[in-house]
Motif scaffolding. Structure first.
Motif, mmCIF file in Angstrom:
data_model
loop_
_atom_site.group_PDB
_atom_site.id
_atom_site.type_symbol
_atom_site.label_atom_id
_atom_site.label_comp_id
_atom_site.label_asym_id
_atom_site.label_seq_id
_atom_site.Cartn_x
_atom_site.Cartn_y
_atom_site.Cartn_z
ATOM 1 N N VAL A 158 77.396 51.710 89.713
ATOM 2 C CA VAL A 158 76.970 52.414 90.916
ATOM 3 C C VAL A 158 75.719 51.761 91.513
ATOM 4 C CG1 VAL A 158 78.001 54.571 90.158
ATOM 5 C CG2 VAL A 158 75.639 54.023 89.499
ATOM 6 N N ALA A 159 75.290 52.314 92.649
ATOM 7 C CA ALA A 159 74.169 51.730 93.383
ATOM 8 C C ALA A 159 72.873 51.743 92.592
ATOM 9 C CB ALA A 159 73.985 52.474 94.701
ATOM 10 N N ALA A 160 72.775 52.593 91.571
ATOM 11 C CA ALA A 160 71.552 52.636 90.762
ATOM 12 C C ALA A 160 71.310 51.332 90.014
ATOM 13 C CB ALA A 160 71.623 53.795 89.769
ATOM 14 N N PHE A 161 72.362 50.535 89.846
ATOM 15 C CA PHE A 161 72.190 49.243 89.189
ATOM 16 C C PHE A 161 71.696 48.211 90.191
ATOM 17 C CE2 PHE A 161 75.075 51.197 86.165
ATOM 18 C CZ PHE A 161 74.581 50.746 84.953
ATOM 19 N N ASN A 162 70.613 47.536 89.839
ATOM 20 C CA ASN A 162 70.152 46.406 90.632
ATOM 21 C C ASN A 162 71.109 45.232 90.469
ATOM 22 O OD1 ASN A 162 67.714 47.460 91.752
ATOM 23 N ND2 ASN A 162 66.784 47.340 89.718
ATOM 24 N N CYS A 163 70.836 44.159 91.196
ATOM 25 C CA CYS A 163 71.700 42.985 91.149
ATOM 26 C C CYS A 163 70.859 41.714 91.151
ATOM 27 C CB CYS A 163 72.648 42.982 92.353
ATOM 28 S SG CYS A 163 73.795 41.585 92.382
ATOM 29 N N THR A 164 71.189 40.793 90.264
ATOM 30 C CA THR A 164 70.472 39.518 90.195
ATOM 31 C C THR A 164 71.036 38.479 91.153
ATOM 32 O OG1 THR A 164 71.934 38.552 88.525
ATOM 33 C CG2 THR A 164 70.109 39.895 87.718
ATOM 34 N N ASN A 165 72.229 38.723 91.683
ATOM 35 C CA ASN A 165 72.932 37.696 92.445
ATOM 36 C C ASN A 165 72.315 37.519 93.830
ATOM 37 O OD1 ASN A 165 75.058 35.882 93.280
ATOM 38 N ND2 ASN A 165 76.387 36.883 91.782
ATOM 39 N N GLN A 166 72.687 36.419 94.477
ATOM 40 C CA GLN A 166 72.173 36.127 95.817
ATOM 41 C C GLN A 166 72.676 37.169 96.830
ATOM 42 O OE1 GLN A 166 74.325 34.735 98.381
ATOM 43 N NE2 GLN A 166 76.165 34.440 97.164
ATOM 44 N N LYS A 167 71.887 37.372 97.882
ATOM 45 C CA LYS A 167 72.139 38.458 98.828
ATOM 46 C C LYS A 167 73.490 38.337 99.535
ATOM 47 C CE LYS A 167 68.211 40.553 98.109
ATOM 48 N NZ LYS A 167 68.186 41.854 97.397
ATOM 49 N N GLY A 168 74.036 37.129 99.588
ATOM 50 C CA GLY A 168 75.307 36.935 100.270
ATOM 51 C C GLY A 168 76.526 37.199 99.415
ATOM 52 N N ALA A 169 76.314 37.661 98.190
ATOM 53 C CA ALA A 169 77.451 37.915 97.286
ATOM 54 C C ALA A 169 78.051 39.278 97.596
ATOM 55 C CB ALA A 169 76.990 37.847 95.827
#
Length: 275
Positions: A22-33
């Motif tokens: 869910v949205a509560a998880f951050n993301c390490t990937n690049q913004k365009g992913a």
């Protein structure tokens, strides 16, 4: 030729395939992913596979989800004897487990246990390729916390000193005895006991990292449609393509994926005759 990356940043797309992320998880990937190129390819009949194979990086910066240099230390140091501890000062997993196991061991602690910490000492730093400059930079940013004793370090990161001291002493004994009765971690002579400072702590929490699923391709990197035929003049390489890494991509293998399949795609696309 499609080389747009995966869909880690698209919360709806990832939860469609893996509802827990869910949205509560951050993301390490690049913004365009954000996966729109996968959806565009699907609109012209492209098939996908293994879309639920989504990897978490267990050791991202807890608030932003950044995979910065300090976040690499928890990934690099287990073979040299670091430990992962929760807010109670206790270990919760074998530090040599796979990324997915380490990630869900933290998640299963519950959101109130965010963050967890990696504990290591100065003796481990050069053994994992770290440098004094990296440590100094991490300290200035507040990512690394340091102390001369384990008890002092525990107080600085807000966990019970007696519990962390016991955990460290127990782990040191496991290294000496060659057996980890708590988590059955394989012990090696390369592991350094946490018996001499300075000691360091780095906060961590899982973040969405890499999507192993994507467009179905063949050995020529041609995109395959839902009927099993190659779509003319359409190629894909890198994280946009699925089926390359299985359910748990090994660290740095995405580089080889991009280089190998990117070259194959480029060579084959260059052979295409102009329309």
């Amino acid at each position: 030729m499609l080389a747009s990356g995966g869909f880690s940043q698209d919360v709806k797309m990832r939860t469609d395939h893996y509802p827990k992320l869910v949205a509560a998880f951050n993301c390490t990937n690049q913004k365009g992913a954000t996966g729109e190129v996968i959806r565009f390819a699907q609109a012209v009949g492209a098939d996908t596979l293994q879309m639920n194979f989504i990897q978490l990086f267990p050791f991202a910066e807890p608030e932003s989800g950044t995979l910065d240099n300090p976040a690499v230390y928890p990934f690099s140091a287990p073979g040299r004897g670091c430990i992962y501890v929760n807010k109670q000062g206790k270990r919760f997993v074998s530090e040599l487990e796979r990324r997915d196991v380490c990630a869900f061991a933290q998640i299963n602690l519950g959101p109130d246990m965010k963050p967890t910490y990696t504990i290591f000492n100065a003796a481990m730093v050069p053994l994992i390729g770290g440098t004094p400059k990296e440590i100094e930079s991490g300290l200035k940013k507040g990512r690394f916390i340091t102390a001369d004793t384990i008890g002092e370090l525990a107080k600085k990161i807000g966990i019970p000193a007696d519990a962390l001291e016991k955990t460290v002493n127990d782990h040191n004994r496991y290294l000496q005895e060659g057996k980890d009765p708590e988590f059955n971690k394989p012990i090696s002579k390369a592991m350094v006991p946490l018996d001499k400072g300075p000691f360091y702590a780095v906060a961590q929490w899982p973040a969405v990292h890499h999507t192993m699923g994507g467009l179905r391709i063949n050995k020529n990197t041609q995109v395959i449609d839902v009927f099993g035929a190659a779509i003319p003049r359409l190629y894909a390489a890198g994280e946009v393509a699925g089926g390359v890494h299985g359910s748990n991509r090994l660290g740095t293998n995405a580089t080889a994926d991009c280089v190998v399949f990117g070259r194959i795609a480029g060579v084959n696309a260059a052979k295409e005759k102009s329309a």
